[in-house]
Design a protein around this motif. Sequence first.
Motif, PDB file in Angstrom:
ATOM      1  N   ALA A 104       0.830  -1.206   0.000  1.00 49.35           N
ATOM      2  CA  ALA A 104       0.000   0.000   0.000  1.00 49.35           C
ATOM      3  C   ALA A 104       0.868   1.261   0.000  1.00 49.35           C
ATOM      4  O   ALA A 104       0.557   2.251  -0.680  1.00 49.35           O
ATOM      5  CB  ALA A 104      -0.936  -0.017   1.208  1.00 49.35           C
ATOM      6  N   LEU A 105       1.965   1.220   0.752  1.00 56.67           N
ATOM      7  CA  LEU A 105       2.881   2.361   0.762  1.00 56.67           C
ATOM      8  C   LEU A 105       3.590   2.527  -0.578  1.00 56.67           C
ATOM      9  O   LEU A 105       3.791   3.653  -1.051  1.00 56.67           O
ATOM     10  CB  LEU A 105       3.908   2.185   1.884  1.00 56.67           C
ATOM     11  N   VAL A 106       3.964   1.415  -1.202  1.00 56.38           N
ATOM     12  CA  VAL A 106       4.612   1.497  -2.511  1.00 56.38           C
ATOM     13  C   VAL A 106       3.629   2.013  -3.556  1.00 56.38           C
ATOM     14  O   VAL A 106       4.006   2.797  -4.441  1.00 56.38           O
ATOM     15  CB  VAL A 106       5.192   0.128  -2.918  1.00 56.38           C
ATOM     16  N   TRP A 107       2.371   1.597  -3.467  1.00 56.00           N
ATOM     17  CA  TRP A 107       1.367   2.158  -4.377  1.00 56.00           C
ATOM     18  C   TRP A 107       1.290   3.688  -4.225  1.00 56.00           C
ATOM     19  O   TRP A 107       1.152   4.404  -5.218  1.00 56.00           O
ATOM     20  CB  TRP A 107      -0.005   1.542  -4.096  1.00 56.00           C
ATOM     21  N   GLU A 108       1.398   4.163  -2.992  1.00 53.18           N
ATOM     22  CA  GLU A 108       1.378   5.608  -2.774  1.00 53.18           C
ATOM     23  C   GLU A 108       2.621   6.260  -3.380  1.00 53.18           C
ATOM     24  O   GLU A 108       2.530   7.358  -3.971  1.00 53.18           O
ATOM     25  CB  GLU A 108       1.294   5.917  -1.282  1.00 53.18           C
ATOM     26  N   MET A 109       3.776   5.597  -3.287  1.00 47.51           N
ATOM     27  CA  MET A 109       4.968   6.103  -3.957  1.00 47.51           C
ATOM     28  C   MET A 109       4.735   6.200  -5.460  1.00 47.51           C
ATOM     29  O   MET A 109       5.106   7.189  -6.100  1.00 47.51           O
ATOM     30  CB  MET A 109       6.171   5.180  -3.686  1.00 47.51           C
ATOM     31  N   ALA A 110       4.125   5.149  -6.026  1.00 41.32           N
ATOM     32  CA  ALA A 110       3.845   5.152  -7.464  1.00 41.32           C
ATOM     33  C   ALA A 110       2.939   6.322  -7.841  1.00 41.32           C
ATOM     34  O   ALA A 110       3.151   6.986  -8.867  1.00 41.32           O
ATOM     35  CB  ALA A 110       3.213   3.826  -7.869  1.00 41.32           C
ATOM     36  N   ARG A 111       1.926   6.607  -7.004  1.00 38.25           N
ATOM     37  CA  ARG A 111       1.033   7.736  -7.299  1.00 38.25           C
ATOM     38  C   ARG A 111       1.804   9.052  -7.259  1.00 38.25           C
ATOM     39  O   ARG A 111       1.594   9.934  -8.102  1.00 38.25           O
ATOM     40  CB  ARG A 111      -0.129   7.758  -6.305  1.00 38.25           C
ATOM     41  N   GLN A 112       2.706   9.179  -6.289  1.00 39.24           N
ATOM     42  CA  GLN A 112       3.504  10.401  -6.199  1.00 39.24           C
ATOM     43  C   GLN A 112       4.360  10.602  -7.448  1.00 39.24           C
ATOM     44  O   GLN A 112       4.616  11.736  -7.863  1.00 39.24           O
ATOM     45  CB  GLN A 112       4.405  10.339  -4.962  1.00 39.24           C
ATOM     46  N   LEU A 113       4.792   9.488  -8.027  1.00 37.86           N
ATOM     47  CA  LEU A 113       5.657   9.533  -9.217  1.00 37.86           C
ATOM     48  C   LEU A 113       4.863   9.488 -10.509  1.00 37.86           C
ATOM     49  O   LEU A 113       5.456   9.431 -11.598  1.00 37.86           O
ATOM     50  CB  LEU A 113       6.654   8.365  -9.181  1.00 37.86           C
TER      51      LEU A 113
END
Length: 382
Positions: free
Chosen positions: A301-310
């Motif tokens: 879930a945190l990595v998905w948020e990183m992906a959204r930021q990028l």
Amino acid sequence: MKGYSERLQEVQEYYFSKKLQEVQELRNAGKPIINMGIGSPDLPPDPRVTVALHETSALPNAHGYQSYQGTAELRQAMADFYSRNYGVSLDPKNEILPLMGSKEGIMHISMAFLDEGDEVLVPNPGYPTYTSVTKLLKAKPVYFDLMERSGWEPDWEALENLDLSRVKLMWINYPHMPTGAKGSRELFIKLLNFASRNNILLVHDNPYSFILNEEPLSFLSLPGSMDHVLELNSLSKTFNIPGWRVGMLSGRKDYLQAVLRVKSNMDSGMFLGIQAGAVAALHLDASWISSMNAIYARRRALVWEMARQLQLEVDEGAVGLFVWARVPEGMQALELVDRLLYEKDIFITPGMVFGSKGKDHVRFSLCVDEGLIKEALNRLTK
């Protein structure tokens, strides 16, 4: 010294071997690099696993040579594991071969079945070792594309139109690395029919069955699969023991005997303590897998948020130990990887490592402590 083997001209040093040297040099220079590139589980094994290792290590007979085929207890534990988790009945004496990691199996299978000039179907994108081992043996990789629009299934029309007259082996891998595509029984049936029709030995590389995946599948559950399929599996990811090097190969007796003829001339049996630990791991119940997946789900879930930021696109239905993400149009994946490494001290993997179909993607590993992923996320917002 008259020079190196010609086969070395066919392969380069493994990408991660070189890149990790660079990452370590940056760390040595004081850079706080967060490594999100490697799929080496950072969580510990269950305490019962290490206790079995320690107790067996103290036995007087533990340190000698061991059987190339592993102990009867290990093979039985592997058979029980397949029965319990996949509904597959295997003869532990004749249809299971323990390996020092499934990566070893890729080489030994290839040496057992390939001659110079033979051809091998290799998925694109896919695990780079399929290609490097094929080239080391002077065989020829023939790439078949996996299509993002169809959930990373093969491009069937292109596959059927290939000249398959020299193809002996076909590598497949579901849940798929790097994309996380789950695969399905229907897909497996199509692949089995393709292999049967074209007299090809299908090798299913299956180490990610249980990571964030509620429907683990084995190819060997299909009727008639034993004549056309070998299946590799591994304890590395499921039980957090990648450095122990414990894998298994399952399939028809004569196929395994061919692989054993190679293996017995190239290595020795597994250390007895490691085999005992592997038996303990294979006896763990479903609560072990559930507990690991709860941790991986939070990390994902945190990595998905990183992906959204990028501004990256991810498939939230994918499974496995990685998050595969498409870069937006106009962005170069390699440029993003370098920007994160040199400006944000975050290392992720460029998708091109896994073939041309990965050039517009990057891969994040979930083998990173939750706190470090939160730190990586914070760095993106600064």
